[in-house]
Design a protein around this motif. Structure first.
Motif, PDB file in Angstrom:
ATOM      1  N   TYR A  22      30.318  69.018  10.904  1.00  0.00           N
ATOM      2  CA  TYR A  22      30.667  68.016   9.883  1.00  0.00           C
ATOM      3  C   TYR A  22      30.862  66.632  10.516  1.00  0.00           C
ATOM      4  CZ  TYR A  22      33.189  65.575   6.211  1.00  0.00           C
ATOM      5  OH  TYR A  22      33.573  64.648   5.279  1.00  0.00           O
ATOM      6  N   VAL A  23      31.598  66.562  11.629  1.00  0.00           N
ATOM      7  CA  VAL A  23      31.824  65.282  12.305  1.00  0.00           C
ATOM      8  C   VAL A  23      30.510  64.711  12.827  1.00  0.00           C
ATOM      9  CG1 VAL A  23      32.939  64.188  14.296  1.00  0.00           C
ATOM     10  CG2 VAL A  23      34.214  65.796  12.889  1.00  0.00           C
ATOM     11  N   SER A  24      29.638  65.586  13.318  1.00  0.00           N
ATOM     12  CA  SER A  24      28.327  65.140  13.791  1.00  0.00           C
ATOM     13  C   SER A  24      27.516  64.515  12.657  1.00  0.00           C
ATOM     14  CB  SER A  24      27.569  66.318  14.401  1.00  0.00           C
ATOM     15  OG  SER A  24      26.284  65.922  14.820  1.00  0.00           O
ATOM     16  N   LEU A  25      27.534  65.155  11.485  1.00  0.00           N
ATOM     17  CA  LEU A  25      26.812  64.615  10.323  1.00  0.00           C
ATOM     18  C   LEU A  25      27.418  63.284   9.865  1.00  0.00           C
ATOM     19  CD1 LEU A  25      26.035  67.703   8.060  1.00  0.00           C
ATOM     20  CD2 LEU A  25      24.392  66.149   9.121  1.00  0.00           C
ATOM     21  N   LEU A  26      28.726  63.166   9.917  1.00  0.00           N
ATOM     22  CA  LEU A  26      29.363  61.901   9.544  1.00  0.00           C
ATOM     23  C   LEU A  26      28.872  60.772  10.434  1.00  0.00           C
ATOM     24  CD1 LEU A  26      33.123  62.824   8.873  1.00  0.00           C
ATOM     25  CD2 LEU A  26      31.455  61.990   7.207  1.00  0.00           C
ATOM     26  N   ARG A  27      28.735  61.057  11.706  1.00  0.00           N
ATOM     27  CA  ARG A  27      28.292  60.025  12.638  1.00  0.00           C
ATOM     28  C   ARG A  27      26.795  59.725  12.483  1.00  0.00           C
ATOM     29  NH1 ARG A  27      29.715  62.338  16.758  1.00  0.00           N
ATOM     30  NH2 ARG A  27      27.755  63.042  17.631  1.00  0.00           N
ATOM     31  N   LEU A  28      25.999  60.761  12.259  1.00  0.00           N
ATOM     32  CA  LEU A  28      24.549  60.580  12.161  1.00  0.00           C
ATOM     33  C   LEU A  28      24.119  60.047  10.796  1.00  0.00           C
ATOM     34  CD1 LEU A  28      23.459  63.919  13.887  1.00  0.00           C
ATOM     35  CD2 LEU A  28      23.365  61.634  14.891  1.00  0.00           C
ATOM     36  N   GLY A  29      24.858  60.391   9.765  1.00  0.00           N
ATOM     37  CA  GLY A  29      24.487  59.964   8.412  1.00  0.00           C
ATOM     38  C   GLY A  29      23.769  61.072   7.675  1.00  0.00           C
ATOM     39  N   SER A  30      22.562  61.379   8.065  1.00  0.00           N
ATOM     40  CA  SER A  30      21.794  62.485   7.480  1.00  0.00           C
ATOM     41  C   SER A  30      20.730  62.910   8.477  1.00  0.00           C
ATOM     42  CB  SER A  30      21.152  62.058   6.156  1.00  0.00           C
ATOM     43  OG  SER A  30      20.211  61.033   6.373  1.00  0.00           O
ATOM     44  N   TRP A  31      20.657  64.207   8.728  1.00  0.00           N
ATOM     45  CA  TRP A  31      19.695  64.680   9.707  1.00  0.00           C
ATOM     46  C   TRP A  31      19.287  66.109   9.387  1.00  0.00           C
ATOM     47  CZ3 TRP A  31      17.371  61.759  13.400  1.00  0.00           C
ATOM     48  CH2 TRP A  31      17.941  60.501  13.649  1.00  0.00           C
ATOM     49  N   VAL A  33      18.324  70.061  10.764  1.00  0.00           N
ATOM     50  CA  VAL A  33      19.088  71.023  11.546  1.00  0.00           C
ATOM     51  C   VAL A  33      18.845  70.862  13.039  1.00  0.00           C
ATOM     52  CG1 VAL A  33      19.318  73.472  12.077  1.00  0.00           C
ATOM     53  CG2 VAL A  33      19.266  72.721   9.700  1.00  0.00           C
ATOM     54  N   TRP A  34      17.612  70.595  13.426  1.00  0.00           N
ATOM     55  CA  TRP A  34      17.300  70.494  14.854  1.00  0.00           C
ATOM     56  C   TRP A  34      18.145  69.396  15.507  1.00  0.00           C
ATOM     57  CZ3 TRP A  34      15.516  66.692  18.152  1.00  0.00           C
ATOM     58  CH2 TRP A  34      15.110  67.117  19.417  1.00  0.00           C
ATOM     59  N   THR A  35      18.301  68.267  14.837  1.00  0.00           N
ATOM     60  CA  THR A  35      19.083  67.155  15.383  1.00  0.00           C
ATOM     61  C   THR A  35      20.564  67.521  15.482  1.00  0.00           C
ATOM     62  OG1 THR A  35      17.551  65.634  14.322  1.00  0.00           O
ATOM     63  CG2 THR A  35      19.595  64.705  15.162  1.00  0.00           C
ATOM     64  N   VAL A  36      21.066  68.157  14.441  1.00  0.00           N
ATOM     65  CA  VAL A  36      22.470  68.571  14.460  1.00  0.00           C
ATOM     66  C   VAL A  36      22.714  69.572  15.577  1.00  0.00           C
ATOM     67  CG1 VAL A  36      24.314  69.689  13.157  1.00  0.00           C
ATOM     68  CG2 VAL A  36      22.707  68.168  11.988  1.00  0.00           C
ATOM     69  N   SER A  37      21.779  70.492  15.771  1.00  0.00           N
ATOM     70  CA  SER A  37      21.895  71.483  16.829  1.00  0.00           C
ATOM     71  C   SER A  37      21.930  70.810  18.198  1.00  0.00           C
ATOM     72  CB  SER A  37      20.723  72.473  16.758  1.00  0.00           C
ATOM     73  OG  SER A  37      20.778  73.371  17.835  1.00  0.00           O
ATOM     74  N   ARG A  38      21.077  69.816  18.383  1.00  0.00           N
ATOM     75  CA  ARG A  38      21.043  69.092  19.662  1.00  0.00           C
ATOM     76  C   ARG A  38      22.347  68.330  19.899  1.00  0.00           C
ATOM     77  NH1 ARG A  38      16.987  64.284  19.824  1.00  0.00           N
ATOM     78  NH2 ARG A  38      18.690  63.471  18.534  1.00  0.00           N
ATOM     79  N   GLU A  39      22.862  67.702  18.846  1.00  0.00           N
ATOM     80  CA  GLU A  39      24.079  66.901  18.967  1.00  0.00           C
ATOM     81  C   GLU A  39      25.312  67.752  19.258  1.00  0.00           C
ATOM     82  OE1 GLU A  39      24.926  63.531  18.665  1.00  0.00           O
ATOM     83  OE2 GLU A  39      22.789  63.192  19.012  1.00  0.00           O
ATOM     84  N   THR A  40      25.362  68.925  18.689  1.00  0.00           N
ATOM     85  CA  THR A  40      26.561  69.764  18.810  1.00  0.00           C
ATOM     86  C   THR A  40      26.446  70.844  19.875  1.00  0.00           C
ATOM     87  OG1 THR A  40      25.725  71.243  17.092  1.00  0.00           O
ATOM     88  CG2 THR A  40      27.159  69.425  16.384  1.00  0.00           C
ATOM     89  N   TRP A  58      31.945  72.085  -0.321  1.00  0.00           N
ATOM     90  CA  TRP A  58      31.672  70.784  -0.930  1.00  0.00           C
ATOM     91  C   TRP A  58      31.780  69.629   0.069  1.00  0.00           C
ATOM     92  CZ3 TRP A  58      29.907  71.123  -5.884  1.00  0.00           C
ATOM     93  CH2 TRP A  58      30.194  72.286  -6.575  1.00  0.00           C
ATOM     94  N   LEU A  59      31.450  69.908   1.322  1.00  0.00           N
ATOM     95  CA  LEU A  59      31.521  68.866   2.342  1.00  0.00           C
ATOM     96  C   LEU A  59      30.148  68.406   2.808  1.00  0.00           C
ATOM     97  CD1 LEU A  59      34.503  70.084   4.576  1.00  0.00           C
ATOM     98  CD2 LEU A  59      34.491  68.318   2.819  1.00  0.00           C
ATOM     99  N   LEU A  69      14.319  70.390   5.055  1.00  0.00           N
ATOM    100  CA  LEU A  69      15.694  70.348   4.591  1.00  0.00           C
ATOM    101  C   LEU A  69      16.481  69.284   5.355  1.00  0.00           C
ATOM    102  CD1 LEU A  69      16.520  74.161   4.278  1.00  0.00           C
ATOM    103  CD2 LEU A  69      16.005  72.541   2.447  1.00  0.00           C
ATOM    104  N   THR A  70      17.069  68.378   4.606  1.00  0.00           N
ATOM    105  CA  THR A  70      17.888  67.314   5.194  1.00  0.00           C
ATOM    106  C   THR A  70      19.309  67.441   4.663  1.00  0.00           C
ATOM    107  OG1 THR A  70      15.942  65.868   5.231  1.00  0.00           O
ATOM    108  CG2 THR A  70      18.093  64.827   5.554  1.00  0.00           C
ATOM    109  N   TYR A  71      20.271  67.238   5.559  1.00  0.00           N
ATOM    110  CA  TYR A  71      21.668  67.451   5.195  1.00  0.00           C
ATOM    111  C   TYR A  71      22.445  66.136   5.244  1.00  0.00           C
ATOM    112  CZ  TYR A  71      20.589  72.383   5.746  1.00  0.00           C
ATOM    113  OH  TYR A  71      20.021  73.631   5.613  1.00  0.00           O
ATOM    114  N   PHE A  72      23.312  65.927   4.232  1.00  0.00           N
ATOM    115  CA  PHE A  72      24.120  64.716   4.125  1.00  0.00           C
ATOM    116  C   PHE A  72      25.596  65.100   4.077  1.00  0.00           C
ATOM    117  CE2 PHE A  72      20.038  63.900   2.269  1.00  0.00           C
ATOM    118  CZ  PHE A  72      19.722  62.590   2.600  1.00  0.00           C
ATOM    119  N   PRO A  73      26.449  64.363   4.782  1.00  0.00           N
ATOM    120  CA  PRO A  73      27.893  64.656   4.713  1.00  0.00           C
ATOM    121  C   PRO A  73      28.525  64.045   3.466  1.00  0.00           C
ATOM    122  CG  PRO A  73      27.539  62.810   6.183  1.00  0.00           C
ATOM    123  CD  PRO A  73      26.171  63.259   5.733  1.00  0.00           C
ATOM    124  N   GLU A  74      29.436  64.777   2.863  1.00  0.00           N
ATOM    125  CA  GLU A  74      30.202  64.218   1.758  1.00  0.00           C
ATOM    126  C   GLU A  74      31.318  63.336   2.326  1.00  0.00           C
ATOM    127  OE1 GLU A  74      29.744  64.272  -1.323  1.00  0.00           O
ATOM    128  OE2 GLU A  74      28.728  66.108  -1.975  1.00  0.00           O
TER     129      GLU A  74
END
Length: 262
Positions: A22-31, A33-40, A58-59, A69-74
């Motif tokens: 969740y914190v990674s997505l907040l910093r990245l904005g929207s990414w 899965v591959w990017t989130v996996s690399r970041e975390t 709901w986060l 599939l692209t993911y966005f943080p609430e």
């Protein structure tokens, strides 16, 4: 990644890896899965599972962009809202259980209740147990202290002194404040004159253990509670809550008391 934020989120509501994603997505904005996996540094298969859980909370939002599939943080405010909802649920459950408790108590079989036994490592464990002994409606505490036994089995003079200081300062003041009397059996001949001199002032009656009883361990009896020390290393205090056992130990204490001298 901010470890402090991760730790706080873990305490509040999220599992550690959920908080990382969740914190990674907040910093990245929207990414993706591959990017989130690399970041975390979390495997992609696991990231998918974590993102699904965050969606359920709901986060996180998920959008399909051209089969990607692209993911966005609430907004983080959602965490606050979720905590409020959880608190409301807990309050509702407490109300429901409060209405159920009397019925559960009625069907409880009191004849087959086993003694409640708890183990504590000392010194903090012993202090906690003595504090508990002051929380009952009991107006008298029975105590046997055996300095010889303690010195032979504790193996740590610093902790032993800490324990004795607590008994003769904090515990004493708390006991006097609640006007709880103490009957004390001790083998501490060197300090007994000082104890006897202050017995009335400190709501205590002191007697000296006879030599034939010197091998007894430290013991405290309060209402239906019995506290015993073991000779393990580190020392372990055993707290037994059971009325019949407490009565038996009180009888033993009174026998020794009657055969001891002021």
């Amino acid at each position: 990644m901010n470890d402090k934020i991760i730790d706080i989120l873990e305490v509040l509501w999220l599992a550690k890896n959920e908080a990382k994603v969740y914190v990674s997505l907040l910093r990245l904005g929207s990414w993706i899965v591959w990017t989130v996996s690399r970041e975390t540094a979390i495997p992609r298969a696991t990231v998918y599972q974590l993102l699904d859980k965050l969606i359920e909370r709901w986060l996180v939002m998920k959008i399909d962009r051209e089969n990607i599939l692209t993911y966005f943080p609430e907004d983080p405010e959602k965490i606050h809202q979720n905590l409020i909802r959880e608190e409301e649920k807990i309050e509702r459950k407490k109300i429901i259980f409060s209405s159920l408790l009397p019925e559960l108590s009625k069907i409880k079989n009191t004849k087959k209740i086993l003694p409640k036994i708890t183990y504590f490592e000392w010194v903090s464990g012993y202090v906690e147990l003595l504090e508990d002994s002051l929380d009952t409606d009991n107006k008298e505490i029975l105590m046997i202290t055996n300095t010889n036994y303690r010195k032979e089995n504790v193996g740590d003079e610093v902790k032993l002194e800490e324990l004795i200081r607590y008994e003769r300062n904090d515990f004493l003041h708390s006991r006097l404040k609640k006007k709880i009397r103490l009957k004390l059996l001790t083998n501490e001949h060197w300090i007994s004159p000082w104890l006897l001199k202050k017995d009335d002032e400190e709501l205590r009656e002191t007697r000296i253990i006879q030599s034939w009883f010197w091998d007894i361990e430290t013991m405290v009896i309060s209402w239906n509670h019995v506290i015993l020390v073991t000779d393990n290393h580190p020392v372990v205090w055993v707290h037994i809550q059971e009325e019949q056992l407490a009565t038996m130990m009180k009888n033993m204490f009174n026998f020794v008391w009657q055969n001891s001298k002021p």
